[in-house]
Design a protein around this motif. Structure first.
Motif, short mmCIF file in Angstrom:
data_model
loop_
_atom_site.label_atom_id
_atom_site.label_comp_id
_atom_site.label_asym_id
_atom_site.label_seq_id
_atom_site.Cartn_x
_atom_site.Cartn_y
_atom_site.Cartn_z
N ALA A 127 -6.59 1.84 10.72
CA ALA A 127 -5.79 2.92 10.13
C ALA A 127 -6.05 4.13 11.34
O ALA A 127 -6.91 4.29 12.08
N ALA A 128 -4.76 4.94 11.48
CA ALA A 128 -4.55 5.93 12.34
C ALA A 128 -5.17 7.32 11.90
O ALA A 128 -5.58 7.98 12.75
N ARG A 129 -4.86 7.26 10.52
CA ARG A 129 -5.14 8.80 9.75
C ARG A 129 -6.81 8.63 9.21
O ARG A 129 -6.48 9.22 8.12
N ALA A 130 -7.57 8.15 9.87
CA ALA A 130 -8.75 8.08 8.98
C ALA A 130 -9.66 9.26 9.48
O ALA A 130 -9.38 10.06 10.33
N ASP A 131 -10.63 9.60 8.49
CA ASP A 131 -11.47 10.65 8.79
C ASP A 131 -12.79 10.13 9.29
O ASP A 131 -12.94 9.00 9.11
N MET A 132 -13.68 11.04 9.47
CA MET A 132 -14.90 10.64 10.07
C MET A 132 -15.80 9.99 8.89
O MET A 132 -15.94 10.42 7.73
N LEU A 133 -16.50 9.01 9.31
CA LEU A 133 -17.58 8.13 8.30
C LEU A 133 -18.78 9.04 8.01
O LEU A 133 -19.44 9.39 9.23
N GLU A 134 -19.37 9.45 6.91
CA GLU A 134 -20.42 9.87 6.67
C GLU A 134 -21.46 8.92 6.00
O GLU A 134 -20.84 8.05 5.46
N THR A 154 -18.91 4.55 -0.31
CA THR A 154 -18.37 4.04 0.75
C THR A 154 -18.14 2.54 0.42
O THR A 154 -18.87 2.01 -0.03
N ILE A 155 -16.76 1.92 0.53
CA ILE A 155 -16.67 0.56 0.45
C ILE A 155 -16.46 -0.03 1.85
O ILE A 155 -15.48 0.29 2.60
N GLN A 156 -17.18 -1.21 1.90
CA GLN A 156 -16.90 -1.82 3.20
C GLN A 156 -16.43 -3.38 2.73
O GLN A 156 -17.28 -4.33 2.21
N ALA A 157 -15.41 -3.72 3.34
CA ALA A 157 -14.71 -5.02 3.00
C ALA A 157 -13.81 -5.70 4.29
O ALA A 157 -13.36 -4.82 4.89
N GLU A 160 -15.03 9.89 -5.58
CA GLU A 160 -14.44 9.76 -4.30
C GLU A 160 -14.75 8.52 -3.50
O GLU A 160 -16.20 8.19 -3.48
N ILE A 161 -13.76 7.82 -3.03
CA ILE A 161 -14.17 6.51 -2.61
C ILE A 161 -13.82 6.72 -1.04
O ILE A 161 -12.56 7.05 -0.82
N LYS A 162 -14.60 6.15 -0.20
CA LYS A 162 -14.24 6.00 1.27
C LYS A 162 -14.15 4.84 1.65
O LYS A 162 -15.14 3.77 1.65
N PHE A 163 -12.87 4.00 2.02
CA PHE A 163 -12.73 2.93 2.54
C PHE A 163 -13.08 2.80 4.09
O PHE A 163 -12.19 3.54 4.76
N ALA A 164 -14.06 2.06 4.21
CA ALA A 164 -14.43 1.76 5.82
C ALA A 164 -13.13 1.32 6.63
O ALA A 164 -12.86 0.20 6.26
N VAL A 165 -12.69 1.87 7.56
CA VAL A 165 -11.55 1.32 8.38
C VAL A 165 -12.10 1.45 9.99
O VAL A 165 -12.79 2.35 10.31
N VAL A 166 -11.44 0.70 10.89
CA VAL A 166 -11.52 0.89 12.28
C VAL A 166 -10.29 1.73 12.54
O VAL A 166 -9.34 1.73 12.16
N MET A 167 -10.81 2.90 13.43
CA MET A 167 -9.91 3.87 13.91
C MET A 167 -8.91 3.11 14.92
O MET A 167 -9.35 2.51 16.05
N LYS A 168 -7.58 3.21 14.62
CA LYS A 168 -6.39 2.82 15.74
C LYS A 168 -6.66 3.71 16.93
O LYS A 168 -6.53 4.93 16.93
N VAL A 224 -10.26 8.47 -0.99
CA VAL A 224 -9.26 8.28 -2.17
C VAL A 224 -10.22 8.86 -3.09
O VAL A 224 -11.37 8.77 -3.43
N LYS A 225 -9.39 9.78 -3.92
CA LYS A 225 -9.87 10.33 -5.04
C LYS A 225 -9.60 9.54 -6.39
O LYS A 225 -8.57 9.00 -6.73
N GLN A 226 -10.73 9.35 -6.99
CA GLN A 226 -10.51 8.58 -8.32
C GLN A 226 -10.72 9.55 -9.55
O GLN A 226 -11.67 10.49 -9.52
N ALA A 227 -10.25 9.04 -10.48
CA ALA A 227 -9.98 9.71 -11.87
C ALA A 227 -11.39 9.13 -12.57
O ALA A 227 -11.60 7.98 -12.79
N VAL A 228 -12.42 10.20 -12.92
CA VAL A 228 -13.41 9.75 -13.73
C VAL A 228 -13.62 10.16 -15.04
O VAL A 228 -14.52 9.93 -15.92
#
Lengths: 166, 150
Positions: free
Chosen positions: A76-83, A132-135, A158-166, B41-45
């Motif tokens: 993904a190109a518009r990803a945020d920083m991973l914490e 954070t979800i890594q798949a 809030e879910i953060k999907f782990a992606v590789v920055m383009k 992603v924001k999820q509704a809880v």
């Protein structure tokens, strides 16, 4: 010292012997030393370029995720920083919460226990509810759905999907 | 006769080489070659009554099994009714991101406050396709994203 040594026999005169960088007045030198000269400026240039390149790609956060062999993260190109937040990893259809394998039915309980642990460690603070979800990029959503559902049920908003920055 | 002092001076390069070598070793050991980021992603809880939630323009994206996308714009008064439901056909079994970007641009032109998108994948939707749709949305200014469970 070098009179009868192998070095004496095998030493080559420097390519730019008369303009050695180590001795700017090398031109004045007439006496042959018998040892090879090294052009150190070129070496320092190469080292400096390497240091600059490595500094530019340096990351102060370090590696927060360990991407397993055969696993490819989506790009993904518009990803945020991973914490650093609780991590759920999906690997070959199996679920791992903070590197501990759990069944799809046990995901909610495991995430709730993580939440409880956080509350015990940070009394009086508001729970951030970030996961954070890594798949692998080829994983089907039917496999990920269990994690998305479990996160909602366990209060992770809030879910953060782990992606590789383009 | 006064002896002329040489203006040239020599720099000892060995410590420089030592320093640079140490730097290179440290940076090589600590280098991160794979830059991992996060798609938020924001999820509704739940917990908040529906009537208390502020109504904002949003677009629902239904992903089809063969890459087709159906966009459903809701809570808007500016987008004409005929443009509220748009179907984008897939390309080679994958979503057509170029067409999606153009459509979102058009919708944002009509409704500039449109910033929310909810994605409804199917069970067979690939994770990378979902991420790519999110990336397209973010590029076009839809920053509040959500993924609906099956």
């Amino acid at each position: 010292m070098l009179a009868n040594t192998v070095v004496k026999q095998s030493a080559l005169p420097g390519i730019l012997g008369s303009s050695s960088v180590l001795a700017p007045r090398g031109g004045e030198r007439t006496k042959k030393t018998g040892s090879a000269d090294l052009l150190l400026t070129a070496l320092i240039d190469a080292f400096s370029i390497l240091v600059i390149f490595l500094l530019m790609s340096f990351s102060s956060t370090g590696e927060l995720l360990v991407v397993g062999k055969g696993q490819e993260l989506p790009k993904a190109a518009r990803a945020d920083m991973l914490e650093r937040f609780p991590l759920v990893k999906i690997d070959e259809g199996r679920y791992f919460v903070e590197e501990r394998e759990v069944s799809s039915d046990g995901l909610v309980a495991e995430l709730l226990s993580l939440r409880e642990k956080w509350r015990e460690m940070h009394p009086g603070e508001e729970f951030p509810g970030v996961l954070t979800i890594q798949a692998d990029r080829r994983v089907k959503y039917e496999i990920m759905n269990s994690v998305v559902l479990a996160s909602s049920q366990a209060g992770f908003s809030e879910i953060k999907f782990a992606v590789v920055m383009k | 006769m006064r002896k002329h002092k040489h203006l040239d001076f020599e720099i000892n390069l060995i410590p420089c080489i030592d320093l640079l070598s140490t730097c290179i070793c440290f940076l090589l050991l600590t280098a991160v070659w794979l830059h991992v980021g996060a798609m938020n992603v924001k999820q509704a809880v739940g917990g908040q009554p529906a009537e208390e939630t502020a109504k904002k323009p949003l677009v629902w994206v239904n992903m089809g099994a063969t890459g087709e996308l159906t966009l459903d714009v809701q809570e808007t008064g500016r987008v004409p009714v005929k443009l509220r439901k748009i179907k984008i056909t897939g390309r080679d079994g994958k979503p057509n991101h170029a067409d999606l970007a153009t459509t979102v641009q058009e919708l944002r032109g009509l409704e500039p406050s449109l910033a929310t998108a909810l994605i409804q994948p199917t069970g067979v939707s690939a994770y990378e396709d979902i991420i790519e749709i999110m990336d397209t949305f973010k590029k076009e200014g839809l920053i509040d994203l959500g993924v609906a469970p099956l």
